[in-house]
Design a protein around this motif. Structure first.
Motif, short mmCIF file in Angstrom:
data_model
loop_
_atom_site.label_atom_id
_atom_site.label_comp_id
_atom_site.label_asym_id
_atom_site.label_seq_id
_atom_site.Cartn_x
_atom_site.Cartn_y
_atom_site.Cartn_z
N GLU A 77 20.52 -98.24 -47.76
CA GLU A 77 20.13 -98.46 -46.37
C GLU A 77 19.04 -99.52 -46.26
O GLU A 77 19.03 -100.33 -45.33
CB GLU A 77 19.66 -97.14 -45.76
N VAL A 78 18.10 -99.54 -47.21
CA VAL A 78 17.05 -100.58 -47.19
C VAL A 78 17.66 -101.93 -47.48
O VAL A 78 17.31 -102.94 -46.85
CB VAL A 78 15.95 -100.24 -48.21
N LEU A 79 18.58 -101.97 -48.46
CA LEU A 79 19.23 -103.24 -48.76
C LEU A 79 19.95 -103.81 -47.54
O LEU A 79 19.96 -105.04 -47.32
CB LEU A 79 20.25 -103.06 -49.90
N ARG A 80 20.56 -102.96 -46.73
CA ARG A 80 21.31 -103.39 -45.56
C ARG A 80 20.43 -103.63 -44.34
O ARG A 80 20.93 -104.01 -43.28
CB ARG A 80 22.37 -102.36 -45.21
N GLY A 81 19.12 -103.37 -44.48
CA GLY A 81 18.21 -103.58 -43.38
C GLY A 81 18.21 -102.46 -42.36
O GLY A 81 17.68 -102.62 -41.26
N ARG A 82 18.77 -101.29 -42.70
CA ARG A 82 18.83 -100.17 -41.76
C ARG A 82 17.67 -99.19 -41.94
O ARG A 82 17.51 -98.27 -41.16
CB ARG A 82 20.15 -99.42 -41.94
N GLN A 83 16.90 -99.35 -42.99
CA GLN A 83 15.76 -98.47 -43.25
C GLN A 83 14.59 -99.32 -43.68
O GLN A 83 14.74 -100.29 -44.43
CB GLN A 83 16.11 -97.43 -44.33
N ALA A 84 13.40 -98.98 -43.21
CA ALA A 84 12.23 -99.83 -43.43
C ALA A 84 11.73 -99.80 -44.86
O ALA A 84 11.30 -100.82 -45.40
CB ALA A 84 11.11 -99.41 -42.47
N ARG A 85 11.76 -98.64 -45.50
CA ARG A 85 11.15 -98.55 -46.83
C ARG A 85 11.67 -97.32 -47.55
O ARG A 85 12.07 -96.34 -46.96
CB ARG A 85 9.62 -98.45 -46.68
N LEU A 86 11.64 -97.41 -48.88
CA LEU A 86 11.98 -96.27 -49.73
C LEU A 86 10.89 -96.13 -50.78
O LEU A 86 10.46 -97.12 -51.38
CB LEU A 86 13.34 -96.50 -50.42
N ARG A 87 10.44 -94.92 -50.97
CA ARG A 87 9.52 -94.64 -52.06
C ARG A 87 10.01 -93.39 -52.78
O ARG A 87 10.32 -92.38 -52.15
CB ARG A 87 8.11 -94.40 -51.55
N CYS A 88 10.11 -93.47 -54.09
CA CYS A 88 10.59 -92.34 -54.88
C CYS A 88 10.00 -92.39 -56.28
O CYS A 88 9.50 -93.42 -56.73
CB CYS A 88 12.12 -92.32 -54.95
N ALA A 89 10.06 -91.25 -56.97
CA ALA A 89 9.58 -91.16 -58.34
C ALA A 89 10.77 -91.01 -59.27
O ALA A 89 11.68 -90.23 -59.01
CB ALA A 89 8.64 -89.97 -58.49
N ARG A 90 10.76 -91.78 -60.36
CA ARG A 90 11.86 -91.73 -61.32
C ARG A 90 11.28 -91.62 -62.73
O ARG A 90 10.18 -92.10 -63.01
CB ARG A 90 12.75 -92.98 -61.26
N ARG A 91 12.06 -90.96 -63.60
CA ARG A 91 11.68 -90.84 -64.99
C ARG A 91 12.53 -91.82 -65.80
O ARG A 91 13.76 -91.73 -65.79
CB ARG A 91 11.88 -89.42 -65.49
N LEU A 92 11.87 -92.75 -66.51
CA LEU A 92 12.57 -93.78 -67.27
C LEU A 92 12.31 -93.62 -68.76
O LEU A 92 11.30 -93.05 -69.17
CB LEU A 92 12.10 -95.17 -66.81
N LYS A 93 13.22 -94.14 -69.53
CA LYS A 93 13.03 -94.13 -70.98
C LYS A 93 12.87 -95.56 -71.48
O LYS A 93 13.74 -96.41 -71.31
CB LYS A 93 14.21 -93.46 -71.67
N HIS A 94 11.73 -95.81 -72.13
CA HIS A 94 11.43 -97.14 -72.65
C HIS A 94 12.23 -97.38 -73.92
O HIS A 94 12.53 -96.44 -74.66
CB HIS A 94 9.92 -97.23 -72.95
N PRO A 95 12.59 -98.62 -74.19
CA PRO A 95 13.36 -98.91 -75.42
C PRO A 95 12.68 -98.45 -76.69
O PRO A 95 13.35 -98.18 -77.69
CB PRO A 95 13.50 -100.44 -75.38
#
Length: 635
Positions: free
Chosen positions: A121-139
């Motif tokens: 929705e943010v990419l399409r300009g239909r939502q102003a902002r997204l904030r979220c928490a994600r868990r990533l694995k470093h190489p």
């Protein structure tokens, strides 16, 4: 760089504005600076801004590239256009090589449905902002938590800006605080809060529908005599004992979970109470084995601080379908079952019994409605004839109370008299029964003036003697109804009469002096002090039905047990020598009646003559007062 989902992200995290900490930038009011080492002033050369007020695009590029905050520009197609060095360092990749990569894959945005939808929705300009928490694995193998913010670029500029911050330290602190909040500091087991969180989650529809059995089990454990350990050895030893118990229970749970899909959750619910939660249980046998193992493990002595302590436990076991079960309902059943285990002798486990529980629930329901039922007039009296053994004539009746309960139907005294004695409602109930029975006896007397009047026998609980003025109640009732005192008989149990002293004995004596007859009910079932019996103001002994049943035989070839006859005959002879009459209860056959009459019993009561009946039926019996000795119990 690969991502791992942390599960659904709260909706609030998807929409709330970002909070950015800015460094304070101090500038001099003139274009020079001072070297702190030499205290020399150095002139700074700056590039003039464009005369139209628009910043130089190279400035933007310089800021983006050198910024400490990891950032990437993403086109509306979701592909990375450019990324700064901080972004590449965060995910362990060359920034130049990220161009053209799918941004959502780099930050694991597609694994959560809500986040993926909001991102598009943010990419399409239909939502102003997204904030979220994600868990990533470093190489390099370590994991990190990041906060991802997706914001549109400037107006009329396609694409979005991804900014990422490492929040691993904050998440680690949150995890530590949660662990402290959710675990018991003494045993380091999950505490009550975490236990109920797990239990509630296991009872969610999605949870048990996806499991193999759709069932759940619980062992609710309480240590027997733990308070004595605290009181005698101190709380420090008590805490060490709790920790040792926790270790053994954890070992039992680990062994029980071997080769199974999950290990039972061991939790300390408070004090000396522990729980073993079995999600996706396979049946009562599994829970029984777990309870047996726990009992066996705790029976081995504990060596603590030079003390060798022995311990036992009581366990309530509940196992059932998860569908339709609530956390509160499961814990209530477990708590009830634990109480049964304690009441049955401790150091054991007891399985939840729906029928036993239904009886307990009924008992509680009756207890809570007993007093209002007296006020609403839900009680009635039925009367069972007392028949002379020699002439077979009706000489009296025993008044027996019945409760016409609106939910449970007609209840006999054994269902509620004990409850009434416990909560004291036996006093108003007994007073009502006395008044009603005396009024009815007087009415029979008036309706049959040509016949000798019959007496009425009313049961009295010992608490009525202690908690009320029984003598005054009887005197007032007799005066109000006009019934002669000798036509009233009060029955007290042997255990209530034997050994009476003080107020009870004084009350019995006063009633006897008034002319009221006193009978000892269920005689022969207690520990009779026969010498004391001679000093009591008693008129009648009622032999318990257990003695009379020994006389029951219908086949001509059968013979009663000689010992039964000897005992009963001895009691009858003793009573007669003391000037007392004897009534035999539970007379059901002609053979019983014949034998009792032969050994001198005065009065009989039982189904041979009649069951307890309504007052109108007694009126009919008064018209023909002789009973035939037939099992049908009809006159």
């Amino acid at each position: 760089m690969s991502g791992t989902s942390e599960g659904p992200t709260p909706a609030a995290d998807l929409d709330r504005s970002a909070v950015t900490d800015s460094d304070n930038i101090c500038r001099k009011s003139y274009d020079e600076t001072t070297d702190p080492k030499t205290d020399e002033t150095t002139e700074i050369t700056t590039t003039p801004a464009p005369t139209d007020g628009t910043p130089d695009p190279k400035t933007y590029e310089l800021v983006f590239t050198s910024a400490a905050l990891p950032m990437a520009v993403v086109g509306r197609d979701g592909l990375v256009g450019t990324a700064n060095a901080a972004f590449g360092s965060l995910i362990g990749a060359d920034p130049a090589g990220l161009t053209g990569r799918i941004a959502a894959d780099l930050l694991d945005l597609a694994s959560d449905a809500r986040i993926w939808h909001a991102y598009r929705e943010v990419l399409r300009g239909r939502q102003a902002r997204l904030r979220c928490a994600r868990r990533l694995k470093h190489p390099d193998g370590h994991s990190l938590w990041v906060q991802v913010t997706v914001s549109p670029l400037a107006k009329d500029t396609p694409g979005v800006l991804l900014s990422v911050s490492d929040i691993s330290a904050r998440r680690e602190l949150q995890a530590r605080l949660r662990h402290l909040q959710m675990h018991d500091p003494v045993t380091r087991l999950p505490n009550r809060t975490l236990f109920f969180e797990r239990l509630s989650a296991a009872l969610e529809t999605e949870a048990y529908e996806q499991s193999g059995t759709g069932r759940i089990g619980l062992c609710y454990l309480d240590l027997d005599g733990f308070k004595a350990v605290n009181d005698t050895l101190g709380h420090r030893v008590g805490d060490r004992l709790l920790a040792a118990v926790a270790e053994r229970l954890t070992r039992i749970a680990d062994d029980a979970g071997f080769a199974r899909t999950g290990v039972p959750l061991v939790a300390r619910l408070g004090g000396d109470e522990f729980a073993l939660l079995v999600e996706d249980s396979t049946g009562t046998e599994q829970l029984a084995d777990l309870a047996e193992s726990a009992l066996a493990a705790l029976q081995a002595p504990f060596d603590l601080a030079g003390q060798r302590l022995s311990l036992s436990a009581s366990i309530g076991v509940v196992e059932r379908h998860a569908a339709g079960t609530t956390a509160t309902g499961l814990m209530q059943a477990a708590d009830t079952t634990l109480y049964w285990a304690k009441a049955d002798g401790k150091s054991r486990w007891t399985l939840f019994d729906p029928e036993r529980n239904a009886h307990l629930v009924t008992r509680q329901a009756l207890s809570s409605t007993l007093r209002p039922a007296i006020e609403r007039g839900e009680f009635v009296l039925e009367y069972q004839p007392l028949v002379g053994m020699e002439d077979g004539r009706l000489s009296g009746v025993e008044a027996l109370v019945r409760w016409n309960h609106p939910q449970f139907g007609t209840l006999t005294p054994n269902r509620f008299i004990g409850l009434a004695e416990e909560d004291g409602s036996i006093v108003p109930l007994g007073r009502w029964a006395l008044t009603t029975a005396c009024r009815q006896a007087r009415r029979w007397q008036l309706d049959h003036p040509g016949e000798p009047p019959i007496f009425v026998s009313v049961n009295v609980a010992v608490r009525q003697v202690w908690d009320s003025d029984l003598v005054a109640d009887v005197a007032e009732t007799l005066a109000e109804t006009g019934l002669a005192p000798h036509l009233l008989q009060l029955e007290l149990t042997e255990s209530a009469v034997m050994g009476s002293a003080g107020r009870p004995l004084q009350a019995l004596q006063a009633l006897s002096d008034m002319g009221v007859r006193i009978a000892i009910d269920d005689f022969g079932t207690g520990y009779s002090n026969l010498a004391y019996l001679s000093r009591l103001p008693v008129s009648v002994l009622k032999l318990d039905g257990s003695f009379v049943r020994g006389f029951q035989y219908d086949d001509p070839g059968d013979r009663p047990n000689p010992a039964d006859e000897v005992v009963v005959e001895a009691m009858i002879q003793l009573a007669h020598r003391l000037g007392l009459t004897v009534t035999a209860e539970c007379v059901e056959t002609s053979a019983q009646a014949s034998r009792l009459r032969h050994i001198g019993c005065d009065t009989g009561q039982g189904w041979l003559y009649s069951r307890p009946v309504a007052p109108d039926r007694i009126s009919e019996l008064l018209d023909g007062r002789t009973y035939a000795e037939t099992p049908a119990g009809k006159p």
